[in-house]
Design an enzyme around this catalytic site. Sequence first.
Site, short mmCIF file in Angstrom:
data_model
loop_
_atom_site.label_atom_id
_atom_site.label_comp_id
_atom_site.label_asym_id
_atom_site.label_seq_id
_atom_site.Cartn_x
_atom_site.Cartn_y
_atom_site.Cartn_z
N ARG A 106 0.95 -1.20 0.06
CA ARG A 106 -0.06 -0.04 0.09
C ARG A 106 0.83 1.24 0.01
NH1 ARG A 106 -2.91 1.72 -2.63
NH2 ARG A 106 -3.85 -0.23 -2.79
N LYS A 141 0.79 24.79 -3.85
CA LYS A 141 -0.56 24.12 -3.35
C LYS A 141 -0.46 22.60 -3.59
CE LYS A 141 -3.49 28.11 -4.53
NZ LYS A 141 -4.60 28.54 -5.49
N LYS A 173 3.35 39.88 -2.89
CA LYS A 173 1.86 40.06 -3.35
C LYS A 173 1.08 41.32 -2.57
CE LYS A 173 1.03 35.01 -3.86
NZ LYS A 173 -0.15 33.96 -3.42
N GLU A 202 2.84 40.59 -7.82
CA GLU A 202 1.65 40.29 -8.28
C GLU A 202 0.79 41.50 -8.56
OE1 GLU A 202 -1.45 36.87 -6.66
OE2 GLU A 202 -1.37 38.71 -5.50
N ASP A 223 -2.86 38.89 -11.86
CA ASP A 223 -3.83 38.21 -11.17
C ASP A 223 -5.20 38.33 -11.68
OD1 ASP A 223 -4.91 36.47 -9.24
OD2 ASP A 223 -5.05 38.55 -7.85
#
Length: 284
Positions: A106, A141, A173, A202, A223
């Site tokens: 597994r 992410k 940012k 950004e 953005d």
Amino acid sequence: MTQSNPLLLPPAPALIEANVTAALAEDVGDGDITARLIAADSRASGRVITREAGVLCGRAWVEETFRQVDSDMSLDWRVADGDVLEPDTVLFHFEGPARSLLTAERCALNFLQLLSGTATTCARYASLVADTGVRLLDTRKTIPGLRVAQKYAVSCGGCHNHRIGLFDAFLIKENHIAACGGIAAAVTRAREIAPGKPAEVEVENLEELKQALQAGADRVMLDNFSLEDMRTAVATTAGRAELEASGNVTETTLRPIAETGVDFISIGALTKDCKALDLSMRLL
């Protein structure tokens, strides 16, 4: 600021070892009680196949999993990381103590199906813009603890890596800009803190783009710009900085964004929304 797939080779062995050690600790704990149903001297062999099409990634993690569980196991790979797979493709054959093979199963497949799923997602996105010249970037992410592993999978799938973390490049940012007192002040401070590190800003509109260019940013992230404003941004920038589009990027919106002429498109879905590849381990 261009970072051209620095992770085409698997990460350092020490990092892979740590990934596997943590995974086995949470799975095996103080011992695999089900495997003890099998005679200690029993040996087995078998193979792992994929039930669906995809792109392979994760061989080193599989090998390390089997090594940590029991060094008396052998693997015979039939494919390499980055290979395109068809359903029912044999990935590798294995042989060794039956208890150990089932204990490792597994954990090994978890790494292989996750990383292959990430590579497969990236290959699908990359195919949609293969003729445009744009480069698709991952983001931060990622699954905690598997940042570098997933970024390696991104490169196996034909996409590219953004910064690895908070340490290797600036991404300035809105809140950074507000706290520093403006775009120019933020970029100036970045150059003072780490003059060798790339500085990306950004921006949310064309006026902020002009400020970032005047400040000498290496890359500007657009953005949630409209397609029209992206095209204007490309014309305004005229090569003075790299341009990266971000926000609301899906398989539907990807190509129109690429056709605006931006250099990069960053996509969180490459690592956070991937579907694990369907794999199966079968004893013979």
